[in-house]
Write a protein that holds these residues in place. Structure first.
Motif, mmCIF file in Angstrom:
data_model
loop_
_atom_site.group_PDB
_atom_site.id
_atom_site.type_symbol
_atom_site.label_atom_id
_atom_site.label_comp_id
_atom_site.label_asym_id
_atom_site.label_seq_id
_atom_site.Cartn_x
_atom_site.Cartn_y
_atom_site.Cartn_z
ATOM 1 N N VAL A 76 0.779 -1.098 0.047
ATOM 2 C CA VAL A 76 -0.105 0.066 0.010
ATOM 3 C C VAL A 76 0.957 1.246 0.014
ATOM 4 C CG1 VAL A 76 -1.622 1.457 1.345
ATOM 5 C CG2 VAL A 76 -1.921 -1.040 1.107
ATOM 6 N N ASN A 77 1.922 1.328 0.917
ATOM 7 C CA ASN A 77 2.678 2.471 0.779
ATOM 8 C C ASN A 77 3.800 2.732 -0.314
ATOM 9 O OD1 ASN A 77 2.625 3.990 3.646
ATOM 10 N ND2 ASN A 77 2.340 1.745 4.168
ATOM 11 N N ARG A 78 3.975 1.660 -1.098
ATOM 12 C CA ARG A 78 4.583 1.645 -2.497
ATOM 13 C C ARG A 78 3.560 2.262 -3.357
ATOM 14 N NH1 ARG A 78 9.638 -0.970 -2.920
ATOM 15 N NH2 ARG A 78 10.423 -2.176 -0.971
ATOM 16 N N ILE A 79 2.395 1.920 -3.507
ATOM 17 C CA ILE A 79 1.327 2.323 -4.478
ATOM 18 C C ILE A 79 0.847 3.658 -4.197
ATOM 19 C CG2 ILE A 79 -0.857 1.898 -5.285
ATOM 20 C CD1 ILE A 79 -0.447 -1.166 -4.853
ATOM 21 N N VAL A 80 0.447 4.159 -3.152
ATOM 22 C CA VAL A 80 -0.043 5.468 -2.881
ATOM 23 C C VAL A 80 0.703 6.715 -3.250
ATOM 24 C CG1 VAL A 80 -1.860 4.610 -1.038
ATOM 25 C CG2 VAL A 80 0.674 5.481 -0.475
ATOM 26 N N PRO A 81 1.873 6.620 -3.151
ATOM 27 C CA PRO A 81 2.948 7.877 -3.664
ATOM 28 C C PRO A 81 2.698 8.099 -5.200
ATOM 29 C CG PRO A 81 4.097 6.554 -2.095
ATOM 30 C CD PRO A 81 2.862 5.477 -2.499
ATOM 31 N N LEU A 82 2.155 6.735 -5.891
ATOM 32 C CA LEU A 82 2.094 6.893 -7.397
ATOM 33 C C LEU A 82 0.857 8.150 -7.454
ATOM 34 C CD1 LEU A 82 2.367 3.380 -8.392
ATOM 35 C CD2 LEU A 82 4.275 5.253 -8.626
ATOM 36 N N PHE A 83 0.191 8.155 -6.698
ATOM 37 C CA PHE A 83 -1.298 8.954 -6.775
ATOM 38 C C PHE A 83 -0.984 10.166 -5.939
ATOM 39 C CE2 PHE A 83 -2.546 4.524 -7.229
ATOM 40 C CZ PHE A 83 -3.379 4.682 -8.417
ATOM 41 N N GLY A 84 0.144 10.659 -5.661
ATOM 42 C CA GLY A 84 0.534 11.784 -5.043
ATOM 43 C C GLY A 84 0.162 11.947 -3.432
ATOM 44 N N TYR A 85 -0.063 10.557 -3.079
ATOM 45 C CA TYR A 85 -0.107 10.781 -1.460
ATOM 46 C C TYR A 85 1.414 10.423 -0.946
ATOM 47 C CZ TYR A 85 -2.402 10.200 3.132
ATOM 48 O OH TYR A 85 -2.478 10.276 4.653
ATOM 49 N N ASP A 86 1.841 11.222 0.137
ATOM 50 C CA ASP A 86 3.201 10.879 0.269
ATOM 51 C C ASP A 86 3.319 10.606 1.869
ATOM 52 O OD1 ASP A 86 4.357 11.823 -2.046
ATOM 53 O OD2 ASP A 86 4.272 13.906 -1.356
ATOM 54 N N GLU A 87 2.254 10.378 2.746
ATOM 55 C CA GLU A 87 2.217 10.127 3.925
ATOM 56 C C GLU A 87 2.273 8.717 4.170
ATOM 57 O OE1 GLU A 87 -0.353 12.547 6.493
ATOM 58 O OE2 GLU A 87 -0.279 14.091 5.453
ATOM 59 N N TYR A 88 2.787 8.306 5.247
ATOM 60 C CA TYR A 88 3.052 6.903 5.622
ATOM 61 C C TYR A 88 1.675 6.434 6.035
ATOM 62 C CZ TYR A 88 4.261 2.114 7.189
ATOM 63 O OH TYR A 88 4.560 0.882 7.425
ATOM 64 N N ILE A 89 1.199 5.252 5.570
ATOM 65 C CA ILE A 89 -0.229 4.837 6.155
ATOM 66 C C ILE A 89 0.166 3.524 6.922
ATOM 67 C CG2 ILE A 89 -2.177 3.394 5.142
ATOM 68 C CD1 ILE A 89 -1.962 5.083 2.556
ATOM 69 N N ASP A 90 -0.556 3.525 8.070
ATOM 70 C CA ASP A 90 -0.494 2.583 9.252
ATOM 71 C C ASP A 90 -1.837 1.881 9.114
ATOM 72 O OD1 ASP A 90 0.514 0.978 10.944
ATOM 73 O OD2 ASP A 90 0.451 2.374 12.914
ATOM 74 N N ILE A 91 -1.597 0.421 8.682
ATOM 75 C CA ILE A 91 -2.841 -0.267 8.688
ATOM 76 C C ILE A 91 -3.369 -0.626 10.213
ATOM 77 C CG2 ILE A 91 -4.358 -2.329 7.640
ATOM 78 C CD1 ILE A 91 -2.190 -2.055 5.395
ATOM 79 N N ASN A 92 -4.762 -0.369 10.287
ATOM 80 C CA ASN A 92 -5.261 -0.648 11.756
ATOM 81 C C ASN A 92 -5.158 -2.113 11.697
ATOM 82 O OD1 ASN A 92 -7.666 -1.520 13.384
ATOM 83 N ND2 ASN A 92 -7.409 0.599 13.811
ATOM 84 N N PRO A 93 -4.740 -2.607 13.033
ATOM 85 C CA PRO A 93 -4.391 -4.182 13.244
ATOM 86 C C PRO A 93 -5.730 -4.762 13.273
ATOM 87 C CG PRO A 93 -3.146 -2.870 14.744
ATOM 88 C CD PRO A 93 -3.862 -1.812 14.086
ATOM 89 N N PHE A 94 -7.045 -4.248 13.662
ATOM 90 C CA PHE A 94 -8.298 -4.536 13.894
ATOM 91 C C PHE A 94 -8.803 -4.942 12.184
ATOM 92 C CE2 PHE A 94 -12.848 -4.485 13.907
ATOM 93 C CZ PHE A 94 -13.108 -5.595 14.931
ATOM 94 N N VAL A 95 -8.662 -4.012 11.487
ATOM 95 C CA VAL A 95 -8.894 -4.029 10.089
ATOM 96 C C VAL A 95 -8.238 -5.090 9.416
ATOM 97 C CG1 VAL A 95 -9.143 -2.949 7.976
ATOM 98 C CG2 VAL A 95 -9.979 -1.860 10.077
#
Length: 229
Positions: A76-95
């Motif tokens: 996910v964190n490799r793909i989202v920068p391709l769409f202009g989103y530079d912040e790190y995404i921390d996936i919720n453990p419950f989800v």
């Protein structure tokens, strides 16, 4: 006796129940889709369903949890920068836990549902169509009720295993009953007491589940037993 950790353990128990119920909901949906794919006359669709069931059932749950949680987060964190989103995404453990367990046990349920559908005599669906019922009505009124009756034993087994597998999600930081029991044991230096309590909670959940599912099995089998007599 519990040194003030009783409410913490109860909160973890409620989180464990939520995780198990939501994961099983996802698993049932994926299991039905997987069973439909495996029973499809289209070879590529059947192969897709067969591959899903075979691969997932052949890899340990622990390995899959680590692969999906850490690998998925990295992807996910490799793909989202391709769409202009530079912040790190921390996936919720419950989800992540719900998605991972649902994905894993969907493969097991696909086999359960496939076997249940195959056990229904084909003549029953054909009789419904000959009577003038539409395909969807035949599926909902004739096939599904019988599939549920035949699938309950396999579903029960998968549900019990899934409940126990929720303990593995504590490894990725989810504060479920296992995570909190371990934390309480470390803090009080009485690990045996709290781990034993966690074991009792899992046993209570599975025991109640067995009573409920056995009742449902008897309820769905009542007419069949009467016919056999």
């Amino acid at each position: 006796m519990l040194d003030g950790y009783g409410s913490t353990i109860l909160d973890g128990t409620w989180l464990t129940l939520q995780l198990a119920l939501l994961s099983m909901t996802v698993a049932v949906l994926l299991g039905l889709i997987g069973a439909a794919c495996r029973l499809s006359p289209l070879k590529w669709l059947s192969l897709l369903g067969e591959t899903y069931a075979t691969v997932i059932r052949g890899i340990p749950d622990y390995v899959l949890i680590l692969l999906i949680f850490y690998g998925g987060q990295d992807m996910v964190n490799r793909i989202v920068p391709l769409f202009g989103y530079d912040e790190y995404i921390d996936i919720n453990p419950f989800v992540a836990g719900v998605g991972t367990l649902g994905f894993i046990y969907g493969a097991y349920l696909s086999e359960t549902f496939r076997g249940a559908f195959m056990a229904i005599p084909k003549g029953q669906a054909e009789a419904g169509l000959a009577y003038g019922m539409g395909g969807m009505r035949v599926f909902l009124r004739i096939l599904v009720p019988q599939m549920i009756r035949l699938a309950i034993p396999g579903f029960t087994n998968n549900w019990l295993v899934l409940i126990k597998a929720t303990a593995l999600i504590s490894l990725v930081g989810l504060q479920d009953v296992m995570f909190r029991a371990k934390g309480a044991g470390d803090a009080t230096r009485e690990p045996f007491t709290y781990i034993l309590m966690a074991a009792g909670i899992y046993l209570a959940i599975t025991s109640v589940s067995l009573l409920v599912l056995r009742y449902l099995e008897r309820r769905y089998s009542a007419g069949v037993k009467a016919m056999e007599i």
